[in-house]
Design an enzyme around this catalytic site. Structure first.
Site, mmCIF file in Angstrom:
data_model
loop_
_atom_site.group_PDB
_atom_site.id
_atom_site.type_symbol
_atom_site.label_atom_id
_atom_site.label_comp_id
_atom_site.label_asym_id
_atom_site.label_seq_id
_atom_site.Cartn_x
_atom_site.Cartn_y
_atom_site.Cartn_z
ATOM 1 N N LEU A 99 0.867 -1.180 0.000
ATOM 2 C CA LEU A 99 0.000 0.000 0.000
ATOM 3 C C LEU A 99 0.901 1.225 0.000
ATOM 4 C CD1 LEU A 99 -2.817 -0.814 2.603
ATOM 5 C CD2 LEU A 99 -3.097 -0.543 0.138
ATOM 6 N N ASP A 100 0.653 2.154 -0.913
ATOM 7 C CA ASP A 100 1.450 3.381 -0.961
ATOM 8 C C ASP A 100 1.216 4.216 0.295
ATOM 9 O OD1 ASP A 100 2.463 2.673 -3.403
ATOM 10 O OD2 ASP A 100 0.989 3.820 -4.548
ATOM 11 N N PRO A 101 2.120 5.156 0.578
ATOM 12 C CA PRO A 101 1.964 5.982 1.791
ATOM 13 C C PRO A 101 0.590 6.631 1.936
ATOM 14 C CG PRO A 101 4.137 6.315 0.877
ATOM 15 C CD PRO A 101 3.398 5.435 -0.111
ATOM 16 N N ALA B 294 -2.297 5.555 1.032
ATOM 17 C CA ALA B 294 -3.365 4.592 1.276
ATOM 18 C C ALA B 294 -3.355 4.067 2.701
ATOM 19 C CB ALA B 294 -3.253 3.434 0.293
#
Length: 339
Positions: free
Chosen positions: A78-80, A82
């Site tokens: 998960l990207d930062p 999200a």
């Protein structure tokens, strides 16, 4: 109450509710020291040796011990920006993590119209502005149908996906013409719906960071070899007051998709279809396979709140009658044991 394991140590899978902000690997690395000193996951003899010889200053286990004590990994970054479900594997559980790359996932995301960014989300820089006042809920709902089912989807040019060994973002940043169009991939959108129409009643704003003229020219040059019109130009609202900060339309989507689906691309492409531009300002993964924020089915498993681990890092608390501290009980309550 969690089931008390009869055989230790364990290997397994559990999910963490990742907060927005830190990258996924930061979450894993922050959990690792707790895992490395728990009899739930580490052999008693190894823990005993660690207690006598592996501690550094302040009584903390050194990084090498934490790294070698037990394997730990995550099953889908998960990207930062999200938040939501992050599946974690420990020991033999790490071998099962690939199962979660192609599984069904559910997301809830907020689209902010009127502005396109290089990353397709609010973490990126403005690429261009476009009109948004003409967009209605009915228009968006009518456009959703073309994004349901099996669709062909192109990743963003500012993604890490490689073409001829070079990340796409390298082409875009350095003005290197793409050798060929970005290959579209087939994905499946099982469901896609508007769950909330925020209109202008929200606190979201476009990013203040903008691509410079040189950066726009580099991006145009990268796209020139594969696009008929690669010109990047703003098309702001004709009636917009330049002295005020605009409050563009926003709405919330809920979708269930196959592995490999770019949620940001769905939002980006949908905004184009309705004659605007758009980017993601919130993104929550609410389900990853059988792990979910809101268990409903018999096989569903919930997530351990991130606060449980941050609290344990500061102070693990007192063990219960069976010798387990709070974070261990929380994990046991949700963990799937892998033999």
């Amino acid at each position: 109450m969690p089931k008390i394991p009869t055989t230790l140590p364990l290997s397994g899978l559990f999910a963490v509710y990742k907060p927005s902000g830190p990258p996924s690997m930061t979450i894993v690395n922050d959990i690792k020291p707790l895992i490395a000193r728990s009899r739930l996951f580490v052999e008693a003899e190894k823990l005993k040796n660690a207690n006598t010889s592996q501690k550094g200053k302040g009584g903390r286990y050194n990084k090498k011990y934490a790294r070698d004590a037990v394997k730990i990994g995550q099953g889908g970054t998960l990207d930062p920006l999200a938040d939501g479900v992050l599946v974690v594997g420990v020991g033999k559980g790490t071998k099962k993590l690939t199962d979660f790359l192609d599984c069904v996932k559910e997301y809830r995301t907020t689209c902010l119209l009127g502005c396109e960014t290089d990353s397709y989300d609010s973490e990126g820089a403005r690429v261009r502005l476009a009109p948004w006042k003409h967009v209605t809920r009915e228009q968006v709902e009518a456009s959703l149908e073309q994004f349901r089912g099996e669709i062909m989807q192109a990743p963003p040019i500012f993604s890490a996906l490689k073409m001829d060994g070079k990340p796409l973002y390298d082409y875009a940043r350095n003005g290197i013409p793409l050798p060929r169009p970005i290959e579209k991939r087939k994905v499946t959108v099982y469901s896609l719906d508007i769950v909330e129409w925020l209109g202008t009643d929200h606190d979201f704003r476009w990013p203040t960071k903008e691509l410079t003229d040189d950066q726009k020219k580099a991006m145009e040059k990268a796209l020139s070899s594969v696009a008929e019109d690669s010109t990047i130009k703003d098309e702001p609202e004709a009636e917009q007051d330049s002295s005020s900060t605009p409050v563009p339309t926003a709405f919330v989507l809920r979708m269930k998709v196959s592995g490999g689906t770019y949620v940001r691309s769905v939002v980006h492409d949908l905004a184009h279809v309705v004659g605007s531009a758009g980017h993601v300002v919130t993104l929550t993964r609410s389900r990853q396979g059988r792990y979910t924020l809101a268990p409903e089915e018999e096989d569903d498993r919930g997530c351990v709140p991130w606060e449980v681990f941050t609290k344990a890092a500061e102070n693990p608390g007192e063990p219960d009658a069976d010798g387990w501290v709070e974070w261990e009980r929380e994990v046991m309550d949700r963990m799937e044991v892998v033999n």
